[in-house]
Design an enzyme around this catalytic site. Structure first.
Site, PDB file in Angstrom:
ATOM      1  N   CYS A  87     -10.117  56.481   9.820  1.00  0.00           N
ATOM      2  CA  CYS A  87     -10.018  57.646  10.589  1.00  0.00           C
ATOM      3  C   CYS A  87     -11.117  58.620  10.499  1.00  0.00           C
ATOM      4  CB  CYS A  87      -8.772  58.611   9.844  1.00  0.00           C
ATOM      5  SG  CYS A  87      -7.875  59.802  10.760  1.00  0.00           S
ATOM      6  N   HIS A  88     -11.269  59.741  10.048  1.00  0.00           N
ATOM      7  CA  HIS A  88     -12.448  60.783   9.916  1.00  0.00           C
ATOM      8  C   HIS A  88     -13.370  60.498   8.823  1.00  0.00           C
ATOM      9  CE1 HIS A  88      -9.650  63.340  12.279  1.00  0.00           C
ATOM     10  NE2 HIS A  88     -10.641  63.939  12.749  1.00  0.00           N
TER      11      HIS A  88
END
Length: 186
Positions: free
Chosen positions: A112-113
């Protein structure tokens, strides 16, 4: 299946980690017999979130970033969420930990991030990766070959886009650890 009981995985997280991106890989690793250690900025409980806003359960880290000796671990797992990697990429020791794992060609898995930490550590130039859409420009600017796939394995580096990719992320992580476990036996 290789015996993973002697494999040690380090996870880095702080407040704002995406609940499923920490707890689901952690449980998959524990179920496979892997020893999992969670490190954070301090050892006070950290707050998970769902969809970057809704608070979920907390978890107490096992150690601080400053207590981490990367020689003690076979792999690094970086959960996402928006706030978690954004805070972690400002922690000098967290970036050093990423650099040490990459320098030692150990498994680094980011979802994800979390690839923001890979950008900050300057370890994605020439590497094939994926991430949450808003992180992709940062990865491209850091020299990465960014693709939109549920899981990307480039050598020791494993990346995924979002919580929906966790099954593929976990599978790739376990398969990479099985290779480490097999190599350790021979």
């Amino acid at each position: 299946m290789a015996d993973l009981n002697n494999i040690r995985v380090l996870m880095l997280a702080t407040d704002g980690f995406e609940h499923s991106e920490l707890f689901d890989p952690r449980q998959a690793l524990l179920d496979a017999g892997v020893q999992v250690t969670l490190a954070s900025i301090k050892t006070d409980p950290i707050q998970g979130v769902k969809n970057d806003s809704e608070p979920t359960e907390m978890i107490t880290p096992d150690m601080t970033l400053d207590d981490v000796d990367t020689e003690d671990f076979d792999a690094l797992v970086l959960p996402g969420g928006l706030a978690n990697p954004d805070t972690m990429r400002l922690q000098e020791r967290a970036i050093e930990i990423v650099e040490e794992f990459m320098d030692d060609d150990k498994i680094v898995a980011a979802i994800c991030h979390a690839p923001w930490l890979l950008v900050e550590a300057d370890v994605v130039d020439g590497r094939r990766v994926t991430s949450w859409p808003s992180v992709r420009t940062d990865l491209e600017n850091a020299g990465a070959d960014v693709v939109d796939e549920e899981v990307v394995v480039d050598g020791n580096l494993i990346t995924s886009r979002n919580p929906g990719d966790i099954p593929a992320f976990n599978k790739a992580l376990i398969e990479a650890l099985e290779k480490v476990g097999t190599e350790a036996v021979h």
